[in-house]
Design a protein around this motif. Sequence first.
Motif, PDB file in Angstrom:
ATOM      1  N   VAL A  22       0.850  -1.193   0.000  1.00  7.18           N
ATOM      2  CA  VAL A  22       0.000   0.000   0.000  1.00  7.18           C
ATOM      3  C   VAL A  22       0.888   1.246   0.000  1.00  7.18           C
ATOM      4  O   VAL A  22       2.018   1.207   0.468  1.00  7.18           O
ATOM      5  CB  VAL A  22      -0.963   0.033   1.212  1.00  7.18           C
ATOM      6  N   MET A  23       0.355   2.316  -0.538  1.00  3.31           N
ATOM      7  CA  MET A  23       1.044   3.605  -0.547  1.00  3.31           C
ATOM      8  C   MET A  23       0.455   4.454   0.572  1.00  3.31           C
ATOM      9  O   MET A  23      -0.749   4.715   0.596  1.00  3.31           O
ATOM     10  CB  MET A  23       0.865   4.299  -1.896  1.00  3.31           C
ATOM     11  N   ILE A  24       1.310   4.881   1.518  1.00  2.00           N
ATOM     12  CA  ILE A  24       0.855   5.629   2.689  1.00  2.00           C
ATOM     13  C   ILE A  24       1.790   6.813   2.923  1.00  2.00           C
ATOM     14  O   ILE A  24       3.003   6.701   2.770  1.00  2.00           O
ATOM     15  CB  ILE A  24       0.862   4.720   3.947  1.00  2.00           C
ATOM     16  N   PRO A  36       3.489   9.771  -0.781  1.00  2.63           N
ATOM     17  CA  PRO A  36       3.242   8.450  -0.172  1.00  2.63           C
ATOM     18  C   PRO A  36       4.403   7.515  -0.469  1.00  2.63           C
ATOM     19  O   PRO A  36       5.049   7.629  -1.509  1.00  2.63           O
ATOM     20  CB  PRO A  36       1.971   7.967  -0.875  1.00  2.63           C
ATOM     21  N   THR A  73      -5.903  -1.670   3.623  1.00  2.39           N
ATOM     22  CA  THR A  73      -5.973  -0.916   2.367  1.00  2.39           C
ATOM     23  C   THR A  73      -6.997   0.212   2.487  1.00  2.39           C
ATOM     24  O   THR A  73      -6.654   1.327   2.871  1.00  2.39           O
ATOM     25  CB  THR A  73      -6.322  -1.844   1.186  1.00  2.39           C
ATOM     26  N   ASP A  74      -8.238  -0.063   2.196  1.00  2.00           N
ATOM     27  CA  ASP A  74      -9.278   0.969   2.138  1.00  2.00           C
ATOM     28  C   ASP A  74      -9.500   1.697   3.460  1.00  2.00           C
ATOM     29  O   ASP A  74      -9.875   2.871   3.461  1.00  2.00           O
ATOM     30  CB  ASP A  74     -10.604   0.354   1.676  1.00  2.00           C
ATOM     31  N   LYS A  78      -5.764   7.874   3.146  1.00  4.85           N
ATOM     32  CA  LYS A  78      -4.709   8.175   2.158  1.00  4.85           C
ATOM     33  C   LYS A  78      -4.255   9.629   2.242  1.00  4.85           C
ATOM     34  O   LYS A  78      -3.219   9.986   1.706  1.00  4.85           O
ATOM     35  CB  LYS A  78      -5.203   7.878   0.737  1.00  4.85           C
ATOM     36  N   ASP A  79      -5.038  10.479   2.925  1.00  5.38           N
ATOM     37  CA  ASP A  79      -4.720  11.896   2.998  1.00  5.38           C
ATOM     38  C   ASP A  79      -4.150  12.309   4.360  1.00  5.38           C
ATOM     39  O   ASP A  79      -3.968  13.480   4.636  1.00  5.38           O
ATOM     40  CB  ASP A  79      -5.962  12.725   2.690  1.00  5.38           C
TER      41      ASP A  79
END
Length: 131
Positions: A22-24, A36, A73-74, A78-79
């Motif tokens: 995942v991109m974090i 990220p 994931t979801d 992400k922000d």
Amino acid sequence: MTGHRTGQIADALRLEVRDVEVMILTGIYSEETKLPQPLRISVAADMEAQEHFEPDTPLSRSKNYMDLKHAMTDALPKDRHFTLIEAVADHIADTIFLQDDRVLRVTIEIVKLAISENGEEIGITMTRNRR
């Protein structure tokens, strides 16, 4: 985990989802905080096993693996910037505990892929017990 009889250890069930990338937004160094970065996350959720699983046992008697994947994931914002990957792990653990009160323990492994120089795996493993 203890069973019905005093001193007896109950059967356990560990559900696992491994190596999800995942991109974090995470990190403490200036080069890490603007974009990220890729994390490889694995999760194991421990719960007391049912007495026996028959071929036609419904999913409701266990836990859906996709709930674990969703928590990695979801369900991760992400922000939002996580200074420490430990906070990412806690967010995942909190999500899984909220999903299902039968989960007794969650173990989260996180590898920071962007800082590897020679293929080494740099990261953490955190275990949280239901409180």
